[in-house]
Structure formats: C-alpha cells, structure tokens
Design an enzyme around this catalytic site. Structure first.
Site, PDB file in Angstrom:
ATOM      1  N   GLU A 125     -17.218 -21.155 -11.509  1.00  0.00           N
ATOM      2  CA  GLU A 125     -18.447 -21.444 -10.757  1.00  0.00           C
ATOM      3  C   GLU A 125     -18.332 -20.848  -9.360  1.00  0.00           C
ATOM      4  OE1 GLU A 125     -21.766 -22.023  -9.805  1.00  0.00           O
ATOM      5  OE2 GLU A 125     -21.552 -23.223 -11.652  1.00  0.00           O
TER       6      GLU A 125
ATOM      7  N   ASN B 232     -16.258 -14.906  -9.215  1.00  0.00           N
ATOM      8  CA  ASN B 232     -17.277 -14.105  -9.873  1.00  0.00           C
ATOM      9  C   ASN B 232     -16.867 -13.895 -11.331  1.00  0.00           C
ATOM     10  OD1 ASN B 232     -19.470 -12.358 -10.270  1.00  0.00           O
ATOM     11  ND2 ASN B 232     -18.313 -10.575  -9.553  1.00  0.00           N
TER      12      ASN B 232
ATOM     13  N   ASP C 161     -29.015 -18.348 -14.827  1.00  0.00           N
ATOM     14  CA  ASP C 161     -30.219 -18.020 -14.065  1.00  0.00           C
ATOM     15  C   ASP C 161     -31.009 -16.968 -14.837  1.00  0.00           C
ATOM     16  OD1 ASP C 161     -32.131 -17.088 -12.200  1.00  0.00           O
ATOM     17  OD2 ASP C 161     -30.816 -17.608 -10.528  1.00  0.00           O
TER      18      ASP C 161
ATOM     19  N   THR D  21     -27.386 -32.435 -20.390  1.00  0.00           N
ATOM     20  CA  THR D  21     -27.314 -32.676 -18.951  1.00  0.00           C
ATOM     21  C   THR D  21     -28.697 -32.942 -18.367  1.00  0.00           C
ATOM     22  OG1 THR D  21     -27.575 -30.337 -18.419  1.00  0.00           O
ATOM     23  CG2 THR D  21     -25.325 -31.129 -18.807  1.00  0.00           C
TER      24      THR D  21
ATOM     25  N   GLU E 102     -30.874 -29.854 -18.648  1.00  0.00           N
ATOM     26  CA  GLU E 102     -31.512 -29.662 -19.952  1.00  0.00           C
ATOM     27  C   GLU E 102     -32.626 -30.677 -20.160  1.00  0.00           C
ATOM     28  OE1 GLU E 102     -30.350 -29.340 -24.711  1.00  0.00           O
ATOM     29  OE2 GLU E 102     -28.765 -29.354 -23.185  1.00  0.00           O
TER      30      GLU E 102
END
Length: 319
Positions: free
Chosen positions: A128, A155, A178, A298, A301
């Site tokens: 992350e 990354n 994203d 989550t 979602e």
C-alpha cells in the site's frame, strides 16, 4: 476464484488492544511524507498519495509496532520506490516456509487481516502507498494477534519486478483498484499488459491472480488485458455470459450513469453506459468468476452495493 494445477483457495475483520508479545530487534521504518503523482521510471503511476500524516492511535500504533510488522525497504528515487538490489526473503521474515499471498492496494487492511486470521498457515504481504491505511493494518494485526501479515509502503510494480523473487508468490490479489474513469487517465490504470507480465513473473506456476472491481469499464479493461497475456488462463473462461453476465445486467440497467467519463451523483444526469464499449446490450464473452469467498465484504464494497453497482470478479491461473 476444481481446476488443476491450482493453489488452495483461502476461505474468507478494529480497535487496538493488546499487542502480541513477540520480541524482535527493531527496524527503522520511516513512512513517506512526500506526495507522489505523475510518472516513475518514465511510466505513469497508478496512484495519488492523499494524506501521509499520522495522528492519534495511528501514529501511536506506527511508532510502537511498525518495526515489527512493516518491511523496511531501501528506497531508490521516490519515497515509495524500492531499490532494485533489495530482495524480500519471506522465509526469513516469517520464520517458516508457507504459501505467500500478496495483496496490492490493501487499503485499511480489512481483507488481508481477515484472510490471515482465517488462514494461519498462509503468509500475507500487504502492499500500500497510503500511510494511514498501513497504520490501520498494523492496528488490526496487533489487536488480532496475527503473526502472518507484513505491510510494505511501496509502488506495486517495483515490488513485483525486483523485490519479490521470481516464482515465489502463490496468489496476487488486486481488489477494487482506482478505475481512473476519464479516458485521458486510462494509462494510469494499474492493470496493464506490463503489469500482468510482472504478476506472472512473481507467481509460481499454477499460482492465482485475483481481481475485483465495481466498475464495468475497468472489468472489461482487465478482461481484455488478461486475454492478451500468454502467461495466464481464465479459470472461468466463457462462464456467466449472456443474460447471466453481470456486464449484461449493467448495460441493460444503466446503473452506472456517467457524464464525460466520470461517475455522477444519482439524479444529476440521464443514464448512459456508452463507456463500457460498443458491445452494449448482451455480453457474449463472459469469463466472470463467482465471488471470491476469501474476500471479506468491506465497507468499500458495501458502498458499491448501496449505490446499485455490481461486483466483477476475475480469476486467472499462471501457466
């Protein structure tokens, strides 16, 4: 997300209480503090780092426990980069030899911590770039006394390209990346042919690549990218097509109302699904996996469901 060969499917999660008493030499871990946007190595990055400052319990958890649960990687150029000479030794890190699951874009850690709790014989690496998300994950690791999760602020393409030894990973998960709705931003989407090649290199033969998204345009994009890869086979090729396809349902319902390629609030614009492509009407290709039971539902979602959007799961096996 029974095919063979295939890695076993994990079966599918908040307040900091007591931390597990597992003494270990502290490692210096410094969260990044510089916002990242634009390119790295001449390629567009797929993320914007919004908020790297830690406060309150997140700051406390990071200061007290990141030396135990966060992998400290030597940087290259950017503060989320990975020096190309650094290689992650999972067996040394976890103190055992076990299947390694890598979640890319682990967010607040709900999915990875739940999976780790349900599958104690598996090891998990949460990748992350959102520092508060990593701190939240550390909080969950401690409150649940998990020993089989590590976090890394890095990354993802660099993690796959050089940090992880080739053929060392059992599964790679990318849940709700994203979508970068606007056409001019599609180049920033994480899953591209080059990324698929990196995933293939990191996975063991027979390893799984799992993807989930709540946007049909991104789902079609992923399906197209992966169809062009000689390294993978879709475990559900041709399944859930026609009227049963979630893509058909999206096309016919118009649930994803867009203007200028970006989502708009309900009631702000007429229905338009032209962003999904010219095959609007009935999806004759299919290839959608059933919902991966190992992925906890989550809040992210849940919001997608509340907005009426459908979830697209895809699952590929490394050849």
């Amino acid at each position: 997300m029974s095919e063979s060969p295939e890695t076993p499917e994990p079966s599918p999660a908040q307040s900091p209480e007591a931390a597990p008493e597992q003494p270990q030499a502290a490692r210096p871990v410094t969260p990044g503090s510089q916002a990242s946007f634009g390119t790295y190595g001449g390629r567009p990055v797929s993320f914007v780092r919004r908020g790297t400052r830690l406060q309150g319990r997140r700051q406390q958890a990071w200061e007290e426990h990141s030396d135990r649960w966060a992998v400290d990687v030597p940087r290259h150029i950017a503060n989320t980069s990975v020096h190309p000479d650094y290689v992650f030794d999972a067996e040394a890190e976890f103190g055992r030899s076990a299947p390694l699951i890598v979640e890319i874009g682990s967010g607040l850690g709900d999915a990875v911590c739940h999976a780790a709790e349900e599958n104690p014989d598996w090891d998990f690496l949460a990748v992350e770039v959102y520092t508060p998300g990593l701190a939240n994950t550390v909080i969950k690791i401690n409150s649940r006394k998990l020993s089989n999760v590590r976090v890394v602020e890095a990354n993802a393409p660099e993690v796959l390209a050089t940090m992880l030894p080739a053929g060392s990973v059992s599964e790679v998960w990318v849940f709700f990346p994203d979508p970068w709705h606007k056409s001019r931003h599609h180049k920033r989407r994480l899953i591209q042919p080059e990324f698929a090649a990196l995933v293939a290199a990191a996975l063991k033969p027979g390893g799984l690549f799992r993807v989930a998204t709540d946007w049909s345009n991104y789902a079609v994009h992923v399906r197209d990218v992966m169809a062009g890869s000689a390294d993978f086979v879709n475990l559900h090729d041709g399944e859930r097509r026609g009227p049963e396809s979630p893509l058909t349902q999206v096309w016919q319902s118009g649930v994803e109302s867009l203007v200028g390629g970006a989502p708009v609030k309900e009631g702000r614009a007429p229905v338009s699904t032209e962003h999904t492509g010219p095959n609007e009407g009935v999806d004759e290709t299919g290839g959608w996996a059933p919902r991966f039971e190992g992925r906890i539902r989550t809040s992210f979602e849940n919001k997608a469901h509340e907005a009426g959007r459908l979830i697209f799961d895809l699952c590929y096996r490394r050849l």
